[in-house]
Design a protein around this motif. Structure first.
Motif, short mmCIF file in Angstrom:
data_model
loop_
_atom_site.label_atom_id
_atom_site.label_comp_id
_atom_site.label_asym_id
_atom_site.label_seq_id
_atom_site.Cartn_x
_atom_site.Cartn_y
_atom_site.Cartn_z
N UNK A 126 0.85 -1.21 0.00
CA UNK A 126 0.00 0.00 0.00
C UNK A 126 0.87 1.25 0.00
N UNK A 127 0.58 2.13 -0.92
CA UNK A 127 1.34 3.39 -0.94
C UNK A 127 0.93 4.25 0.26
N UNK A 128 1.89 4.98 0.79
CA UNK A 128 1.61 5.89 1.91
C UNK A 128 1.54 7.31 1.37
N UNK A 129 0.65 8.12 1.94
CA UNK A 129 0.56 9.52 1.52
C UNK A 129 1.43 10.38 2.41
N UNK A 130 2.03 11.40 1.82
CA UNK A 130 2.86 12.33 2.58
C UNK A 130 2.86 13.70 1.93
N UNK A 134 4.96 23.01 -1.73
CA UNK A 134 4.59 21.83 -0.93
C UNK A 134 3.60 21.01 -1.75
N UNK A 135 3.96 19.75 -1.97
CA UNK A 135 3.16 18.85 -2.82
C UNK A 135 2.74 17.62 -2.03
N UNK A 136 1.61 17.04 -2.39
CA UNK A 136 1.26 15.72 -1.86
C UNK A 136 2.09 14.69 -2.62
N UNK A 137 2.64 13.74 -1.87
CA UNK A 137 3.40 12.66 -2.50
C UNK A 137 2.83 11.31 -2.10
N UNK A 138 3.16 10.31 -2.90
CA UNK A 138 2.84 8.92 -2.56
C UNK A 138 4.15 8.15 -2.46
N UNK A 139 4.27 7.35 -1.41
CA UNK A 139 5.48 6.55 -1.23
C UNK A 139 5.14 5.08 -1.37
N UNK A 140 5.85 4.40 -2.27
CA UNK A 140 5.73 2.94 -2.33
C UNK A 140 6.33 2.36 -1.06
N UNK A 141 5.96 1.14 -0.71
CA UNK A 141 6.63 0.50 0.43
C UNK A 141 8.13 0.37 0.15
N UNK A 162 7.57 11.96 5.04
CA UNK A 162 8.09 10.59 4.98
C UNK A 162 9.04 10.51 3.79
N UNK A 163 10.03 9.64 3.90
CA UNK A 163 10.87 9.36 2.74
C UNK A 163 11.34 7.91 2.81
N UNK A 164 11.83 7.42 1.68
CA UNK A 164 12.41 6.07 1.63
C UNK A 164 13.89 6.20 1.35
N UNK A 165 14.71 5.48 2.13
CA UNK A 165 16.16 5.53 1.94
C UNK A 165 16.74 4.12 2.00
N UNK A 166 18.00 4.01 1.61
CA UNK A 166 18.66 2.72 1.77
C UNK A 166 18.80 2.40 3.26
N UNK A 167 18.63 1.13 3.60
CA UNK A 167 18.69 0.75 5.02
C UNK A 167 20.01 1.12 5.67
N UNK A 168 21.11 1.02 4.90
CA UNK A 168 22.43 1.35 5.46
C UNK A 168 22.59 2.84 5.70
N UNK A 169 21.67 3.64 5.12
CA UNK A 169 21.74 5.09 5.29
C UNK A 169 20.95 5.57 6.50
N UNK A 170 20.22 4.67 7.15
CA UNK A 170 19.44 5.05 8.34
C UNK A 170 20.26 4.64 9.57
N UNK A 171 20.78 5.64 10.28
CA UNK A 171 21.72 5.39 11.37
C UNK A 171 21.00 5.57 12.70
N UNK A 189 6.52 9.45 -5.48
CA UNK A 189 5.82 9.97 -6.66
C UNK A 189 5.01 11.20 -6.27
N UNK A 190 4.92 12.14 -7.22
CA UNK A 190 4.03 13.28 -7.02
C UNK A 190 2.60 12.77 -7.18
N UNK A 191 1.76 13.08 -6.18
CA UNK A 191 0.44 12.44 -6.16
C UNK A 191 -0.44 12.87 -7.33
N UNK A 192 -0.36 14.15 -7.71
CA UNK A 192 -1.32 14.64 -8.70
C UNK A 192 -1.14 14.03 -10.08
N UNK A 193 0.07 13.57 -10.41
CA UNK A 193 0.25 12.97 -11.75
C UNK A 193 1.10 11.70 -11.73
N UNK A 194 1.53 11.27 -10.55
CA UNK A 194 2.31 10.04 -10.45
C UNK A 194 3.76 10.17 -10.87
N UNK A 195 4.22 11.40 -11.18
CA UNK A 195 5.60 11.58 -11.64
C UNK A 195 6.60 11.09 -10.59
#
Ligand SMILES: [Zn+2]
Ligand SMILES: [Zn+2]
Length: 373
Positions: free
Chosen positions: A1-5, A19-26, A139-148, A119-125
Motif C-alpha cells: 500500500x502506498x503511503x501519503x505524505x 509543498x506537494x502531496x506525494x505517494x510513497x511505495x513500500x 516521509x521518505x524512503x532511503x537505503x537501510x544502510x543510510x538510516x543510522x 511519486x508526485x500524487x497529482x500525476x504520479x511523476x
C-alpha cells in the motif's frame, strides 16, 4: 500500500519550492521508510534550486539533513525496526568500490541509494531525492544502510544537524586532516560548517583555534563555539594576522598554523589557508566550488612557496564520514555536553517555509534553520 505524505518539491527549473502531496511505495529490499521528525536546511538544497536541479530529474524532493523514526522496513533489513530513531546519511558506503574493497569506506566512490519509490500524487511523476535523501518531507524512503540509529534520549530536532553541516566540519577536523592534541588551527569562514570545524578542533584538544571571517556576528559565534582568537578579515591581510597570532612553545618559531580549514567555497580563502600553515602544515578545502573556480599557488618562493614549506592541500567531502561510526559518536558527544548543537539552531520553521529559509540563508545571520514536522 502506498503511503501519503507531503514534501517540499522543486517542480521545474526556475520555480519556487512548492509543498506537494506525494505517494510513497513500500520500501524495497534493503530499504527503509522513515517518518521525519526534523530536517535542517542546508545551502546545498539552495544550490540544487539555483543550479536548476544540478543534474537531477524533476520533480525533486529537497532536503538531506533529516532525522526521524523508522516507519517500515523492507525485505532483508534486520538491523532496524519500526519506531527506531534514526539520522539519514547521504553517504552510506557501497561496500563494492575499490576504496570499500580495500577497507577504506570513508573514501567510498559512491553511496548506496534507494529505488525510485516517491511519486508526485497529482500525476504520479517519479521524484528525485536530493543526495538520495529527500528529507523535506513527512516521509521518505532511503537505503537501510543510510538510516543510522540514534542512542536513547537523543533529540531528533538536533540530531538532524549531524547529517550534513556538523559532520562535514567536525569530520574535516577528525577524519580529513585529523587535529592532534596541542595543534594550532585556523578556520576561514565561521558559518555552520566552520563552527563545526571549530567544535571538532576543540574536541580534538587543539591548543589554539583562530576563527577568520568578514562578519563580526560570525566572529562572535566562533568565540562562543570554541575559538581562542578571531581575525576580522576586513581589517587587513588575514594571513599575516593569523601568523602573528600563533603562539608556539618554541620562541624562534615564525608563525603559521598546523591546520587551516577553508569553509567558504571562495578561492581566495583556499589560497589564504595554504599560506597560513607552517612547515609541513595541512590546508583543507571544504566549501563547494563553482565549475570554473581555480586557485593559484606559488610553489617556489623560498619563504612562502608550497614546495619549500612542504604544504599539504586536502579536500574534505562531507567530513569523509563513515556514518555508522561517526553519527552515534557525535550524538554521544552531544548527550555528554561536549558538542553544542542547540546553539546551531537559529530558527525553527515548518515545511511551507523553505523559501523563506533560503532567503534568510543568503541575507541574514543564520547558522541553521530546522524544519519540524
Ligand atoms: Zn548539506
Ligand atoms: Zn564504496
Amino acid at each position: 500500500m502506498a503511503r501519503e505524505g507531503l514534501a517540499a518539491v522543486l517542480n521545474a527549473p526556475g520555480e519556487d519550492v512548492a509543498v506537494e502531496e506525494i505517494l510513497l511505495d513500500p520500501p524495497g529490499p534493503g530499504e527503509v521508510q522513515v517518518r521525519l521528525a526534523a530536517s535542517g536546511v542546508c545551502h546545498t538544497d539552495l544550490t540544487v534550486k539555483n543550479q536548476n536541479g544540478a543534474g537531477m530529474k524533476f520533480p525533486i524532493v529537497l532536503g538531506h539533513e533529516g532525522a526521524g523514526w523508522v516507519e517500515e522496513v523492507g525485505e532483508g533489513v534486520t538491523h532496524l525496526q519500526p519506531g527506531d530513531p534514526v539520522v539519514i546519511a547521504y553517504r552510506a558506503p557501497c561496500g563494492q568500490c575499490p576504496a570499500c574493497r580495500r577497507g577504506d569506506p570513508r573514501h567510498c566512490y559512491m553511496a548506496l541509494r534507494p529505488g525510485i519509490r516517491l511519486h508526485r500524487k497529482r500525476d504520479g511523476a517519479p521524484c528525485s531525492q536530493v543526495l538520495r535523501c529527500g528529507t523535506f518531507a513527512t516521509h521518505t524512503n532511503v537505503h537501510g544502510a543510510a538510516a543510522i540509529k540514534m542512542p536513547p534520549g537523543m533529540p531528533l530536532d538536533k540530531a538532524c544537524l549531524i547529517a550534513c553541516g556538523v559532520i562535514t566540519g567536525v569530520g574535516a577536523a577528525f577524519n580529513t586532516s585529523p587535529v592532534f592534541p596541542g595543534a594550532s588551527v585556523a578556520v576561514v569562514g565561521c558559518g555552520g560548517v566552520g563552527l563545526s570545524v571549530i567544535q571538532g578542533a576543540k574536541l580534538a584538544n587543539a591548543r589554539q583555534i583562530i576563527g577568520v571571517d568578514v562578519n563580526p556576528v560570525k566572529l562572535d559565534w566562533a568565540r562562543k563555539f570554541g575559538a581562542t582568537d578571531v581575525v576580522d578579515a576586513r581589517a587587513g591581510d588575514p594571513v599575516a594576522a593569523v601568523r602573528a597570532l600563533v603562539k608556539d612553545p618554541w620562541p624562534a618559531y615564525e608563525g603559521g598554523v598546523d591546520f587551516a580549514y577553508e569553509a567558504t567555497g571562495r578561492m581566495e580563502c583556499i589560497e589564504q589557508a595554504v599560506r597560513m600553515v607552517n612547515y609541513n602544515g595541512i590546508a583543507t578545502t571544504i566549501g563547494f566550488p563553482g565549475p570554473d573556480d581555480t586557485v593559484t599557488l606559488n610553489v617556489g618562493n623560498i619563504d612562502t612557496g608550497v614546495y619549500w614549506n612542504k604544504v599539504n592541500l586536502r579536500v574534505c567531502h562531507a567530513g569523509d564520514t563513515l556514518p555508522s561510526w561517526d553519527f552515534p559518536l557525535l550524538a554521544q558527544f552531544y548527550l555528554e555536553g561536549k558538542l553544542d548543537l542547540d546553539s546551531m539552531v537559529t530558527g525553527v520553521i515548518s515545511l511551507s517555509d523553505v523559501e523563506q529559509a533560503f532567503h534568510a540563508m543568503e541575507h541574514e545571520n543564520v547558522i541553521r534553520s530546522v524544519i519540524r514536522f
